[in-house]
Scaffold this motif. Structure first.
Motif, PDB file in Angstrom:
ATOM      1  N   GLU A  33      24.348  87.041 -27.973  1.00 17.58           N
ATOM      2  CA  GLU A  33      24.226  88.275 -27.811  1.00 17.58           C
ATOM      3  C   GLU A  33      24.700  88.991 -29.224  1.00 17.58           C
ATOM      4  O   GLU A  33      25.935  88.629 -29.448  1.00 17.58           O
ATOM      5  CB  GLU A  33      25.186  88.733 -26.940  1.00 17.58           C
ATOM      6  CG  GLU A  33      25.253  90.293 -26.304  1.00 17.58           C
ATOM      7  CD  GLU A  33      24.040  90.810 -25.542  1.00 17.58           C
ATOM      8  OE1 GLU A  33      23.809  91.927 -25.359  1.00 17.58           O
ATOM      9  OE2 GLU A  33      23.426  89.646 -25.153  1.00 17.58           O
ATOM     10  N   VAL A  34      24.089  89.365 -30.093  1.00 19.60           N
ATOM     11  CA  VAL A  34      24.420  89.916 -31.501  1.00 19.60           C
ATOM     12  C   VAL A  34      25.666  90.944 -31.537  1.00 19.60           C
ATOM     13  O   VAL A  34      25.279  91.990 -30.980  1.00 19.60           O
ATOM     14  CB  VAL A  34      23.293  90.524 -32.135  1.00 19.60           C
ATOM     15  CG1 VAL A  34      23.606  90.862 -33.557  1.00 19.60           C
ATOM     16  CG2 VAL A  34      22.107  89.190 -32.181  1.00 19.60           C
ATOM     17  N   THR A  35      26.877  90.614 -32.002  1.00 18.13           N
ATOM     18  CA  THR A  35      27.807  91.551 -32.276  1.00 18.13           C
ATOM     19  C   THR A  35      27.722  92.269 -33.747  1.00 18.13           C
ATOM     20  O   THR A  35      28.310  93.372 -33.962  1.00 18.13           O
ATOM     21  CB  THR A  35      29.169  91.148 -32.037  1.00 18.13           C
ATOM     22  OG1 THR A  35      29.455  89.940 -32.812  1.00 18.13           O
ATOM     23  CG2 THR A  35      29.396  90.677 -30.480  1.00 18.13           C
ATOM     24  N   ALA A  36      26.916  91.481 -34.507  1.00 19.33           N
ATOM     25  CA  ALA A  36      26.951  91.862 -35.981  1.00 19.33           C
ATOM     26  C   ALA A  36      25.587  91.125 -36.723  1.00 19.33           C
ATOM     27  O   ALA A  36      25.773  90.151 -36.276  1.00 19.33           O
ATOM     28  CB  ALA A  36      28.104  91.891 -36.813  1.00 19.33           C
ATOM     29  N   ALA A  37      25.013  91.932 -37.549  1.00 17.17           N
ATOM     30  CA  ALA A  37      23.843  91.209 -38.317  1.00 17.17           C
ATOM     31  C   ALA A  37      24.366  91.574 -39.915  1.00 17.17           C
ATOM     32  O   ALA A  37      24.476  92.725 -40.011  1.00 17.17           O
ATOM     33  CB  ALA A  37      22.700  91.738 -37.996  1.00 17.17           C
ATOM     34  N   GLY A  38      23.960  90.595 -40.635  1.00 12.95           N
ATOM     35  CA  GLY A  38      24.240  90.569 -42.083  1.00 12.95           C
ATOM     36  C   GLY A  38      23.147  91.215 -42.624  1.00 12.95           C
ATOM     37  O   GLY A  38      22.280  90.918 -42.459  1.00 12.95           O
ATOM     38  N   VAL A  39      23.453  91.960 -43.770  1.00 12.69           N
ATOM     39  CA  VAL A  39      22.400  92.657 -44.590  1.00 12.69           C
ATOM     40  C   VAL A  39      22.460  92.021 -46.037  1.00 12.69           C
ATOM     41  O   VAL A  39      23.533  91.864 -46.576  1.00 12.69           O
ATOM     42  CB  VAL A  39      22.580  94.002 -44.660  1.00 12.69           C
ATOM     43  CG1 VAL A  39      21.333  94.612 -45.966  1.00 12.69           C
ATOM     44  CG2 VAL A  39      22.356  94.755 -43.364  1.00 12.69           C
ATOM     45  N   ASN A  40      21.465  91.575 -46.448  1.00 15.12           N
ATOM     46  CA  ASN A  40      21.329  90.843 -48.097  1.00 15.12           C
ATOM     47  C   ASN A  40      20.200  91.533 -48.680  1.00 15.12           C
ATOM     48  O   ASN A  40      19.378  91.937 -48.092  1.00 15.12           O
ATOM     49  CB  ASN A  40      21.276  89.375 -47.838  1.00 15.12           C
ATOM     50  CG  ASN A  40      22.290  88.637 -47.292  1.00 15.12           C
ATOM     51  OD1 ASN A  40      23.509  88.586 -47.716  1.00 15.12           O
ATOM     52  ND2 ASN A  40      21.965  87.960 -46.043  1.00 15.12           N
ATOM     53  N   TYR A  41      20.507  91.156 -50.139  1.00 15.14           N
ATOM     54  CA  TYR A  41      19.472  91.831 -51.064  1.00 15.14           C
ATOM     55  C   TYR A  41      18.060  91.057 -50.756  1.00 15.14           C
ATOM     56  O   TYR A  41      16.937  91.724 -50.945  1.00 15.14           O
ATOM     57  CB  TYR A  41      19.870  91.188 -52.573  1.00 15.14           C
ATOM     58  CG  TYR A  41      20.596  92.273 -53.232  1.00 15.14           C
ATOM     59  CD1 TYR A  41      20.037  93.586 -53.424  1.00 15.14           C
ATOM     60  CD2 TYR A  41      21.816  92.239 -53.491  1.00 15.14           C
ATOM     61  CE1 TYR A  41      20.491  94.540 -54.337  1.00 15.14           C
ATOM     62  CE2 TYR A  41      22.662  93.309 -54.163  1.00 15.14           C
ATOM     63  CZ  TYR A  41      22.024  94.452 -54.676  1.00 15.14           C
ATOM     64  OH  TYR A  41      22.555  95.355 -55.388  1.00 15.14           O
ATOM     65  N   ALA A  42      18.111  89.826 -50.405  1.00 14.10           N
ATOM     66  CA  ALA A  42      17.043  89.184 -50.056  1.00 14.10           C
ATOM     67  C   ALA A  42      16.128  89.905 -48.770  1.00 14.10           C
ATOM     68  O   ALA A  42      14.887  89.909 -48.808  1.00 14.10           O
ATOM     69  CB  ALA A  42      17.366  87.780 -49.560  1.00 14.10           C
ATOM     70  N   ASP A  43      16.931  90.595 -47.922  1.00 19.96           N
ATOM     71  CA  ASP A  43      16.230  91.187 -46.909  1.00 19.96           C
ATOM     72  C   ASP A  43      15.342  92.521 -47.436  1.00 19.96           C
ATOM     73  O   ASP A  43      14.169  92.582 -47.036  1.00 19.96           O
ATOM     74  CB  ASP A  43      17.436  91.939 -45.905  1.00 19.96           C
ATOM     75  CG  ASP A  43      18.135  90.747 -45.328  1.00 19.96           C
ATOM     76  OD1 ASP A  43      17.516  89.766 -45.264  1.00 19.96           O
ATOM     77  OD2 ASP A  43      18.954  91.228 -44.587  1.00 19.96           O
ATOM     78  N   THR A  44      15.973  92.999 -48.536  1.00 19.09           N
ATOM     79  CA  THR A  44      15.108  94.153 -49.261  1.00 19.09           C
ATOM     80  C   THR A  44      13.929  93.579 -49.729  1.00 19.09           C
ATOM     81  O   THR A  44      12.793  94.324 -49.984  1.00 19.09           O
ATOM     82  CB  THR A  44      15.785  95.016 -50.150  1.00 19.09           C
ATOM     83  OG1 THR A  44      16.205  94.136 -51.557  1.00 19.09           O
ATOM     84  CG2 THR A  44      17.180  95.420 -49.646  1.00 19.09           C
ATOM     85  N   HIS A  45      13.826  92.294 -50.259  1.00 20.89           N
ATOM     86  CA  HIS A  45      12.832  91.700 -50.826  1.00 20.89           C
ATOM     87  C   HIS A  45      11.637  91.365 -49.837  1.00 20.89           C
ATOM     88  O   HIS A  45      10.570  91.291 -50.093  1.00 20.89           O
ATOM     89  CB  HIS A  45      13.187  90.444 -51.597  1.00 20.89           C
ATOM     90  CG  HIS A  45      13.969  90.432 -53.151  1.00 20.89           C
ATOM     91  ND1 HIS A  45      13.031  91.289 -53.981  1.00 20.89           N
ATOM     92  CD2 HIS A  45      15.027  90.698 -53.440  1.00 20.89           C
ATOM     93  CE1 HIS A  45      14.054  91.306 -55.028  1.00 20.89           C
ATOM     94  NE2 HIS A  45      15.251  91.012 -54.543  1.00 20.89           N
ATOM     95  N   THR A  63      18.493  87.396 -41.586  1.00 24.85           N
ATOM     96  CA  THR A  63      18.724  86.041 -41.322  1.00 24.85           C
ATOM     97  C   THR A  63      20.185  85.539 -40.982  1.00 24.85           C
ATOM     98  O   THR A  63      20.206  84.532 -40.985  1.00 24.85           O
ATOM     99  CB  THR A  63      18.441  85.544 -42.855  1.00 24.85           C
ATOM    100  OG1 THR A  63      19.152  85.945 -43.804  1.00 24.85           O
ATOM    101  CG2 THR A  63      16.925  85.881 -42.971  1.00 24.85           C
ATOM    102  N   GLU A  64      21.128  86.488 -40.645  1.00 25.79           N
ATOM    103  CA  GLU A  64      22.224  86.300 -40.175  1.00 25.79           C
ATOM    104  C   GLU A  64      22.753  86.816 -38.995  1.00 25.79           C
ATOM    105  O   GLU A  64      22.692  88.340 -38.981  1.00 25.79           O
ATOM    106  CB  GLU A  64      23.298  86.560 -41.367  1.00 25.79           C
ATOM    107  CG  GLU A  64      23.017  86.252 -42.827  1.00 25.79           C
ATOM    108  CD  GLU A  64      23.796  86.914 -43.894  1.00 25.79           C
ATOM    109  OE1 GLU A  64      23.763  86.248 -44.994  1.00 25.79           O
ATOM    110  OE2 GLU A  64      24.285  88.068 -43.562  1.00 25.79           O
ATOM    111  N   VAL A  65      23.230  86.334 -38.177  1.00 28.68           N
ATOM    112  CA  VAL A  65      23.893  87.020 -36.982  1.00 28.68           C
ATOM    113  C   VAL A  65      25.347  86.532 -36.674  1.00 28.68           C
ATOM    114  O   VAL A  65      25.604  85.226 -36.764  1.00 28.68           O
ATOM    115  CB  VAL A  65      22.969  86.840 -35.704  1.00 28.68           C
ATOM    116  CG1 VAL A  65      21.751  87.650 -35.891  1.00 28.68           C
ATOM    117  CG2 VAL A  65      22.503  85.765 -35.301  1.00 28.68           C
ATOM    118  N   ALA A  66      26.221  87.135 -36.018  1.00 27.40           N
ATOM    119  CA  ALA A  66      27.297  86.764 -35.544  1.00 27.40           C
ATOM    120  C   ALA A  66      27.148  87.346 -34.048  1.00 27.40           C
ATOM    121  O   ALA A  66      26.729  88.267 -33.548  1.00 27.40           O
ATOM    122  CB  ALA A  66      28.672  87.360 -36.170  1.00 27.40           C
ATOM    123  N   GLY A  67      27.726  86.501 -33.098  1.00 23.32           N
ATOM    124  CA  GLY A  67      27.744  86.989 -31.605  1.00 23.32           C
ATOM    125  C   GLY A  67      28.340  85.938 -30.937  1.00 23.32           C
ATOM    126  O   GLY A  67      29.143  84.945 -31.022  1.00 23.32           O
TER     127      GLY A  67
END
Length: 316
Positions: A33-45, A63-67
């Motif tokens: 159950e995702v409580t936060a997802a990370g955003v990276n420069y690679a996501d924009t690519h 590509t990153e989740v905490a939960g």
């Protein structure tokens, strides 16, 4: 579940909220159950289709989740090739680590890509030795802010922070850099030589690319190593002149996190080390902005415009 779907390549405008089926439980995987997802420069690519391993359309980025798992464990996990910008995610058990008490979601997420990148470029690529001089480019950014602190922890003699504004340089000094310089390509090498007494740096971490990378080469010491691990300028990485490199026995190496994580001991061991450093107060990550999941496009736009500092996260 609510998620962000990319149905066509493009800029932040192609990140669209959607209702999708929940992920299915599979062997050797855990539903989170995702409580936060990370955003990276690679996501924009990945979103604009320029990433070297871009997923097929349509896809859910992230590509990153905490939960939390069904049995109540707090975890942080990597997802390749994506699926993190969602309320729920199915993660491989081998790509998941429990988060110790005292480490919040955003900090744990920052350690997944930014933290592990900083660890590997210093340990695996640069093979930093005690007493060496290290230049950290983009020193107040996600990777840079971790690398400044890790370089000191790993035994660097002098850590030089390079950043584009006085505010960013001051932030890097507060994180432990010994000196800070302007990273503008014009005069960059000369500034590095000046603060090192004309010798140059043993290790230089570079993520901007283009003119900044070219200028940085002139600031290396004999046998110095430049590690190129990003291309934030999107100007490309210019070809190296091996004759120039040979004049001072310098070297340039490229780094990509994905194959480093696939190596034995490349993921869980360094991540647990980083989590322990945070829990003990020896590694401090600056807070970053949090956006609602539905505003993923705004998060990407702010990241691309360099309006953010610290770890950018999405909250489902």
């Amino acid at each position: 579940m609510r998620a962000i779907l990319v149905s066509r390549h493009g800029g932040p405008e192609v990140l669209e909220p959607a209702d999708l089926p929940d992920p299915v439980a599979l062997p050797d995987r855990t539903l989170v159950e995702v409580t936060a997802a990370g955003v990276n420069y690679a996501d924009t690519h990945r979103t604009d289709g320029s990433y070297r391993a871009a997923p097929a359309l349509p896809f859910v980025p992230g590509t990153e989740v905490a939960g939390r798992t069904a049995d109540g464990r707090r975890v942080v996990a990597l997802l390749f090739p994506g699926g993190g910008y969602a309320e729920r995610a199915s993660v491989a058990d081998a790509d998941m680590v429990e988060v110790p008490d005292g480490v919040d979601d955003a900090t744990a997420l920052a350690l997944l890509v930014q933290g592990l990148t900083a660890w590997h470029v210093l340990r695996s690529s640069a093979r930093l030795r005690d007493g060496e001089t290290v230049v950290v480019g983009a020193a107040s950014g996600g990777v840079g802010s971790v690398a400044v602190q890790l370089a000191r922890h790993f035994g660097a003699g002098l850590v030089i922070a390079a950043a584009s504004t006085a505010e960013k340089r001051e932030r890097a000094l507060r994180l432990g850099a010994g000196v800070a310089v302007d990273s503008d390509p014009e005069g960059y090498a000369e500034r590095l030589l000046e603060v090192t007494g004309g010798r140059g740096a043993d290790v230089l971490l570079e993520s901007t690319g283009g003119a900044t990378l070219t200028a940085a080469l002139g600031g290396l010491a004999p046998y110095g190593r430049l590690i190129s691990y990003g291309n934030a300028s999107r100007q490309g990485r210019p070809p190296a002149d091996f004759g120039v490199l040979a004049e001072r026995n310098t070297s340039v190496a490229g780094f990509w996190l994905k194959p480093a994580l696939d190596m034995p001991g490349g993921f869980r061991e360094p991540l647990r080390e980083l989590l322990g450093l945070v829990a003990d107060g020896r590694l401090v990550l600056p807070p970053g902005p949090a956006y609602p999941l539905a505003e993923a496009g705004r998060a990407h736009a702010d990241l691309l415009a360099r309006r953010t500092t610290g770890k950018v996260v999405l909250i489902p």
